[in-house]
Design an enzyme around this catalytic site. Structure first.
Site, PDB file in Angstrom:
ATOM      1  N   GLU A 220       0.336   0.596  -4.021  1.00 20.34           N
ATOM      2  CA  GLU A 220       0.142  -0.271  -2.871  1.00 20.34           C
ATOM      3  C   GLU A 220      -0.887  -1.352  -3.221  1.00 20.34           C
ATOM      4  O   GLU A 220      -1.979  -1.043  -3.709  1.00 20.34           O
ATOM      5  CB  GLU A 220      -0.349   0.525  -1.662  1.00 20.34           C
ATOM      6  N   HIS A 244       4.160  12.451   1.834  1.00 17.38           N
ATOM      7  CA  HIS A 244       5.321  11.645   1.461  1.00 17.38           C
ATOM      8  C   HIS A 244       5.921  12.013   0.105  1.00 17.38           C
ATOM      9  O   HIS A 244       7.131  12.229  -0.017  1.00 17.38           O
ATOM     10  CB  HIS A 244       4.928  10.167   1.445  1.00 17.38           C
TER      11      HIS A 244
END
Length: 470
Positions: A220, A244
């Site tokens: 990210e 996740h």
């Protein structure tokens, strides 16, 4: 085109706890408005926001309008008026001793949509509030027949998970519980099932016989934005790895389910999670980006990890010996969400075959894409080998109408479909697999913003190296 009446959910009162908080602002309220625009909400519905403040209905509507405008909605097509009239706010907080004004506002909402309306409670609050709110639902007779959505992480340790799970099941039956993980709602994540189970080419090669390594890479570029307090108490391992990324591993590695019905998909997913080998802390690199401690709301002595790279093994016949390499971090070189299946090179007489020429990559962002990297002969008189890429953008399929993950998952809650939600047996196995890492985490290593994280993580991915960033 709006769905038929028979395919729409039953009349619903949607109670949003933490309605003025960050998660509701970023995810839940924009998703709910998208459902309204798509014609996917019930014909009769009300959204009741809940919070500690004494907020008038009109002020809450103004807040929601601001959230949607900030999210890019123009609100000029006439849909806002119909949407806004269905918004209410119940202030005064909520716990097992004092329900604030929530009971009264729910009663008023049911007067409008029907006394037998389905109630959905969405807990868009920090995990520390889950137990208290759940007890409150039981104490004030709001649990029976309702559906309750819990955000991740569902616990922060094996002990915390068990305490929360016990508290939830004292009030709710399992089929009332929706533990949300938005990676399971991604179009591309769901396409993993179709790619594998509906295409013989991929089904035949989906094992250690043909796959020698898997990389799940979710770097990210952004930092912790306005989530500093939450993030510093959580970190990358809890925020991403055991939620996740573990769920994506399960989607890839599950055995073929009996069908794609909710109970069969869930069973296949949870069964393979039970085969996760507990992670050895020696197979983990943690990092913290330079400047993290200078952010407002972050302890200047914080050791919170903003980066994690880990090697996971699955102890079953299909995946024995195959490393699943997982990587995610904040303030990295760029943002991607990819799964790369690295195939074994065929045995044969060809020499000088290019490295990384046998890779299937799935892009999990947006509507998703399926990419294949193959070895091919470069056109010309000589037998020169090169790598060629094929790219199928799933958004290009005719009549596609992809829904963002939160939109899809909230729609599933309204319809009562638990296919893409986690179960307690799988989560218990997740915490068992993460236990050694949580008990003895390595010291986070510094890394420069805009980089690919600590250099020590490169050794985890040998001999291939991380495919992203090369």
């Amino acid at each position: 085109m709006a769905p038929s009446a028979s395919s729409r959910p039953d009349p619903t009162v949607f109670v949003l706890f933490g309605a003025t908080g960050d998660l509701a602002k970023r995810m839940v309220l924009p998703a709910f408005y998208r459902l309204a625009k798509e014609g996917l909400l019930p014909k009769d519905w009300m959204l009741v926001g809940n919070g500690r403040g004494d907020v008038a209905h009109e002020d809450f509507r103004a807040h929601v309008r601001g959230v949607l405008t900030e999210n890019g909605e123009s609100l000029t097509d006439g849909s806002w008026g119909e949407f806004s009239r269905r918004l209410r706010f119940a202030g005064g907080g909520f716990d097992h001793q004092d329900p604030g004004s929530l009971l009264d506002v729910i009663a008023e909402a049911r007067e409008e949509v029907g006394h037998d309306a389905q109630i959905v409670h969405y807990l868009a609050v920090p995990p520390v509030a889950f137990i208290g709110l759940t007890k409150g639902l039981g104490a004030h007779d709001l649990a029976k027949g309702s559906r309750v959505v819990f955000e991740k992480p569902f616990g922060t340790s094996a002990e915390g998970f068990k305490e929360l799970d016990d508290a939830v099941h004292k009030v709710l039956e399992e089929d009332q519980v929706f533990r949300i993980d938005h990676f399971l709602g991604k179009e591309a994540t769901q396409n993993l099932h179709v790619l594998r189970f509906a295409n013989g080419l991929f089904d035949a090669m989906w094992s250690n016989k043909h796959i020698r390594a898997v990389q799940i890479d979710v770097p990210e570029k952004i930092g912790v934005t306005d989530r500093a307090g939450f993030y510093d108490a959580t970190g990358a391992v809890l925020d991403m790895l055991v939620t996740h990324l573990f769920q994506v591993v399960a989607e890839i590695a599950m055995e073929p389910p009996t069908s794609l019905k909710a109970e069969h998909l869930q069973a296949a997913r949870e069964e393979v999670i039970g085969c996760f080998r507990p992670i050895d802390p020696k197979d983990v690199v943690l990092g913290q980006f330079d400047g993290y401690r200078d952010i407002d709301g972050i302890d200047d002595r914080s050791t919170t990890d903003t980066y994690v790279a880990a090697k996971l093994f699955i102890d079953n016949e299909r995946w024995k010996g195959v490393p699943f390499l997982l990587r995610t971090g904040k303030r990295m070189a760029f943002s991607r969400q990819t799964v790369s299946l690295i195939l074994r090179e065929p045995e044969g007489t060809l020499a000088d075959v290019p490295k990384h020429g046998n890779v299937i990559r799935l892009d999990l962002s947006g509507s998703g894409a399926i990419e294949m990297r193959l070895v091919a002969k470069r056109p010309g008189p000589a037998l020169d080998l090169d790598v060629a890429d094929l790219d199928l953008q799933l958004a290009a399929l005719p009549d596609g109408d992809p829904l963002p993950p939160y939109v899809r998952l909230i729609n599933d809650v309204l319809m009562g479909d638990r296919s893409l939600f986690t179960r307690p047996d799988g989560l218990a196995a997740v915490w068992e697999a993460a236990g050694p890492l949580l008990d003895s985490p390595p010291k986070p290593q510094p890394y420069a913003p805009g980089s690919w994280g600590p250099e020590a993580a490169d050794k985890l991915a040998e001999p291939d190296g991380w495919l992203l960033g090369q």
